[in-house]
Scaffold this motif. Structure first.
Motif, PDB file in Angstrom:
ATOM      1  N   ILE A 144       1.061  -1.109  -0.187  1.00  0.00           N
ATOM      2  CA  ILE A 144      -0.074  -0.053  -0.172  1.00  0.00           C
ATOM      3  C   ILE A 144       0.957   1.176  -0.038  1.00  0.00           C
ATOM      4  O   ILE A 144       1.703   1.286   0.782  1.00  0.00           O
ATOM      5  CB  ILE A 144      -1.079  -0.157   1.258  1.00  0.00           C
ATOM      6  N   ILE A 145       0.804   2.256  -0.883  1.00  0.00           N
ATOM      7  CA  ILE A 145       1.254   3.451  -1.067  1.00  0.00           C
ATOM      8  C   ILE A 145       0.206   4.549  -0.764  1.00  0.00           C
ATOM      9  O   ILE A 145      -0.580   4.618  -1.640  1.00  0.00           O
ATOM     10  CB  ILE A 145       1.778   3.721  -2.441  1.00  0.00           C
ATOM     11  N   LYS A 146       0.340   5.251   0.274  1.00  0.00           N
ATOM     12  CA  LYS A 146      -0.376   6.327   0.696  1.00  0.00           C
ATOM     13  C   LYS A 146       0.101   7.636   1.143  1.00  0.00           C
ATOM     14  O   LYS A 146       1.265   7.689   1.658  1.00  0.00           O
ATOM     15  CB  LYS A 146      -1.712   5.746   1.634  1.00  0.00           C
ATOM     16  N   GLY A 147      -0.689   8.699   0.766  1.00  0.00           N
ATOM     17  CA  GLY A 147      -0.185  10.016   1.214  1.00  0.00           C
ATOM     18  C   GLY A 147      -0.296  11.160   0.052  1.00  0.00           C
ATOM     19  O   GLY A 147      -0.618  10.711  -0.994  1.00  0.00           O
ATOM     20  N   GLU A 148      -0.159  12.212   0.386  1.00  0.00           N
ATOM     21  CA  GLU A 148      -0.203  13.437  -0.504  1.00  0.00           C
ATOM     22  C   GLU A 148       0.736  13.167  -1.630  1.00  0.00           C
ATOM     23  O   GLU A 148       0.549  13.414  -2.758  1.00  0.00           O
ATOM     24  CB  GLU A 148       0.190  14.861   0.089  1.00  0.00           C
ATOM     25  N   LYS A 149       1.787  12.604  -1.448  1.00  0.00           N
ATOM     26  CA  LYS A 149       2.853  12.430  -2.559  1.00  0.00           C
ATOM     27  C   LYS A 149       2.812  11.066  -3.067  1.00  0.00           C
ATOM     28  O   LYS A 149       3.845  10.532  -3.820  1.00  0.00           O
ATOM     29  CB  LYS A 149       4.366  12.762  -2.083  1.00  0.00           C
ATOM     30  N   ALA A 150       1.924   9.991  -2.884  1.00  0.00           N
ATOM     31  CA  ALA A 150       1.838   8.681  -3.300  1.00  0.00           C
ATOM     32  C   ALA A 150       1.973   8.645  -4.737  1.00  0.00           C
ATOM     33  O   ALA A 150       2.736   7.867  -5.134  1.00  0.00           O
ATOM     34  CB  ALA A 150       0.587   8.134  -2.588  1.00  0.00           C
ATOM     35  N   LEU A 151       1.054   9.451  -5.525  1.00  0.00           N
ATOM     36  CA  LEU A 151       1.167   9.207  -6.917  1.00  0.00           C
ATOM     37  C   LEU A 151       2.625   9.762  -7.327  1.00  0.00           C
ATOM     38  O   LEU A 151       3.073   9.264  -8.484  1.00  0.00           O
ATOM     39  CB  LEU A 151       0.314  10.117  -7.491  1.00  0.00           C
ATOM     40  N   ILE A 179      -7.089   3.022  -5.367  1.00  0.00           N
ATOM     41  CA  ILE A 179      -8.074   2.937  -4.399  1.00  0.00           C
ATOM     42  C   ILE A 179      -8.537   4.106  -4.217  1.00  0.00           C
ATOM     43  O   ILE A 179      -9.829   4.183  -4.306  1.00  0.00           O
ATOM     44  CB  ILE A 179      -7.471   2.258  -3.172  1.00  0.00           C
ATOM     45  N   ASP A 180      -7.925   5.261  -4.126  1.00  0.00           N
ATOM     46  CA  ASP A 180      -8.317   6.618  -4.071  1.00  0.00           C
ATOM     47  C   ASP A 180      -7.307   7.438  -4.640  1.00  0.00           C
ATOM     48  O   ASP A 180      -6.270   7.132  -4.810  1.00  0.00           O
ATOM     49  CB  ASP A 180      -9.210   7.115  -2.640  1.00  0.00           C
ATOM     50  N   GLU A 181      -7.533   8.994  -4.426  1.00  0.00           N
ATOM     51  CA  GLU A 181      -6.599   9.573  -4.940  1.00  0.00           C
ATOM     52  C   GLU A 181      -5.446   9.927  -4.244  1.00  0.00           C
ATOM     53  O   GLU A 181      -4.199  10.023  -4.929  1.00  0.00           O
ATOM     54  CB  GLU A 181      -7.312  11.147  -4.951  1.00  0.00           C
ATOM     55  N   LYS A 182      -5.181   9.404  -2.827  1.00  0.00           N
ATOM     56  CA  LYS A 182      -4.027   9.499  -2.081  1.00  0.00           C
ATOM     57  C   LYS A 182      -3.531   7.785  -1.827  1.00  0.00           C
ATOM     58  O   LYS A 182      -2.671   7.774  -0.848  1.00  0.00           O
ATOM     59  CB  LYS A 182      -4.263  10.215  -0.954  1.00  0.00           C
ATOM     60  N   THR A 183      -4.114   6.983  -2.305  1.00  0.00           N
ATOM     61  CA  THR A 183      -3.938   5.280  -1.853  1.00  0.00           C
ATOM     62  C   THR A 183      -3.954   4.561  -3.109  1.00  0.00           C
ATOM     63  O   THR A 183      -4.921   4.391  -4.005  1.00  0.00           O
ATOM     64  CB  THR A 183      -5.088   5.180  -1.023  1.00  0.00           C
ATOM     65  N   TYR A 184      -2.678   3.908  -3.259  1.00  0.00           N
ATOM     66  CA  TYR A 184      -2.613   3.114  -4.634  1.00  0.00           C
ATOM     67  C   TYR A 184      -2.213   1.620  -3.698  1.00  0.00           C
ATOM     68  O   TYR A 184      -1.516   1.413  -2.536  1.00  0.00           O
ATOM     69  CB  TYR A 184      -1.622   3.617  -5.170  1.00  0.00           C
TER      70      TYR A 184
END
Length: 360
Positions: A55-62, A102-107
């Motif tokens: 799981i990669i998440k946060g403001e800078k995930a993308l 998964i969402d804008e800040k979660t992959y």
């Protein structure tokens, strides 16, 4: 040797178990050809819980995913999946993977079992902006339910409209009474179907529910042997065979997921490689004369000069002919080109064909 949560189930079902990517895995139950045909024509279940999930998440995930992967993850939307790869610094491939938004800040990144630690370390070194990374591999189980009857076999277990799910999309919901199950319209067989991710503690419940619901459709357990013949009929690459750390992704035909519209690891090197042109290419071939190609066999021309190497090969159960993939000098990569596979020091004739081998 690691076990999946379902190892005892496989043993009880009479599976032949083998070591694979550090795991004790079922290679076959009733037999590779039988299992292959079950998936092509009906429905079968693979335990692929050895795969890795991050799981990669946060403001800078993308921005982190954009930096380490070659495809353009900004094109994803919630519930969409993308095939991509992690380029290394010297023109090769760390791994190929799936990226789930998964969402804008979660992959979620789904990586190959043999590369879990390597991939994690590689991505982590580029994580300079405090992106939260969680390795959920050990607590996540994954079942691939594949085949033309997969949607029907699973329909009674969930309210999610499986039959209408688009390829390379996913939904989360209740499945077999278990909440927060991720169901993905993906697979490695070309036969259609789903991949189902869930917490490992629910493994036995979900396995039993799938086989109970699928009983009217003669659902069967399938091993790694048929997984390999199915993916090869589709011309899907296998990491460690067809691509690796020394493989140029442009040679491997991965230009379609290499997006130079953004900056990523070794983008300049790969761009230069694409512009100057490659000297060898990954091709599909079918045997004209009798013989089965195997990984590592030499590919030669009519004068017995080495022009390449076989990366994958098998006797195709669906086509009743031997097929393979391999790298050859570019001059021999054109469809219809005559090549020869060295099998026990004999030159066995083959010809270059387009993949997928199996058109369904």
């Amino acid at each position: 040797m690691k076990n999946t949560a379902l190892t005892d189930k496989h043993v009880a079902l009479g599976a032949k178990m083998v070591p694979f990517a550090g795991f004790n895995m079922p290679v076959q139950y009733a037999g590779i050809n039988t299992e292959h045909e079950t998936v092509r024509n009906n429905v079968g279940v693979f335990d692929v819980s050895h795969m890795g999930e991050f799981i990669i998440k946060g403001e800078k995930a993308l921005s982190l995913i954009q930096k380490v992967s070659a495809n353009d993850a900004s094109k994803l939307f919630d519930g969409k999946i993308q095939y991509s790869y992690l380029p290394n610094d010297n023109g090769g491939i760390i791994d190929d993977l799936l990226v789930y938004r998964i969402d804008e800040k979660t992959y979620m990144l789904v990586v190959n079992a043999s590369n879990i630690e390597k991939d994690w370390t590689w991505i982590q070194q580029y994580n300079t902006e405090g992106v939260e990374m969680i390795n959920i591999s050990d607590r996540t189980s994954l079942l691939a339910v594949q085949g033309p009857l997969a949607a029907k076999a699973l329909a009674s277990l969930t309210d999610i409209e499986l039959a209408n799910m688009e390829y390379y999309t996913f939904k989360k919901g209740v499945f077999a009474g278990i909440p927060n199950v991720l169901i993905s319209a993906t697979g490695y067989t070309g036969a259609g179907g789903f991949e189902i991710y869930f917490d490992t503690i629910h493994s036995e419940t979900i396995w039993n529910a799938i086989f109970e619901a699928g009983r009217p459709y003669d659902i069967q357990p399938i091993g790694l042997g048929a997984r390999d013949t199915l993916r090869l009929e589709m011309g899907f690459c296998l990491y460690g065979n067809d691509i690796d750390e020394n493989t140029c992704p442009i040679e491997a035909g991965l230009g379609w997921v290499t997006k130079f519209t953004k900056d990523f690891v070794n983008a300049d090197g790969l761009r230069a490689r694409k512009e100057q042109g490659v000297t060898r290419k990954l091709i599909g071939f079918e045997m004209i004369e009798r013989g089965i190609p195997r990984h590592g066999y030499e590919i030669v021309d009519g004068d017995d000069q080495i022009i390449g190497v076989v990366t994958s090969g098998t006797q195709s159960p669906s086509l009743q002919k031997a097929v393979g993939m391999g790298y050859v000098s570019k001059v021999f990569s054109k469809e219809g080109s005559e090549i020869y596979i060295k099998i026990r020091d004999k030159k066995i004739k083959a010809k270059v064909v387009k993949t997928p081998f199996y058109k369904g």
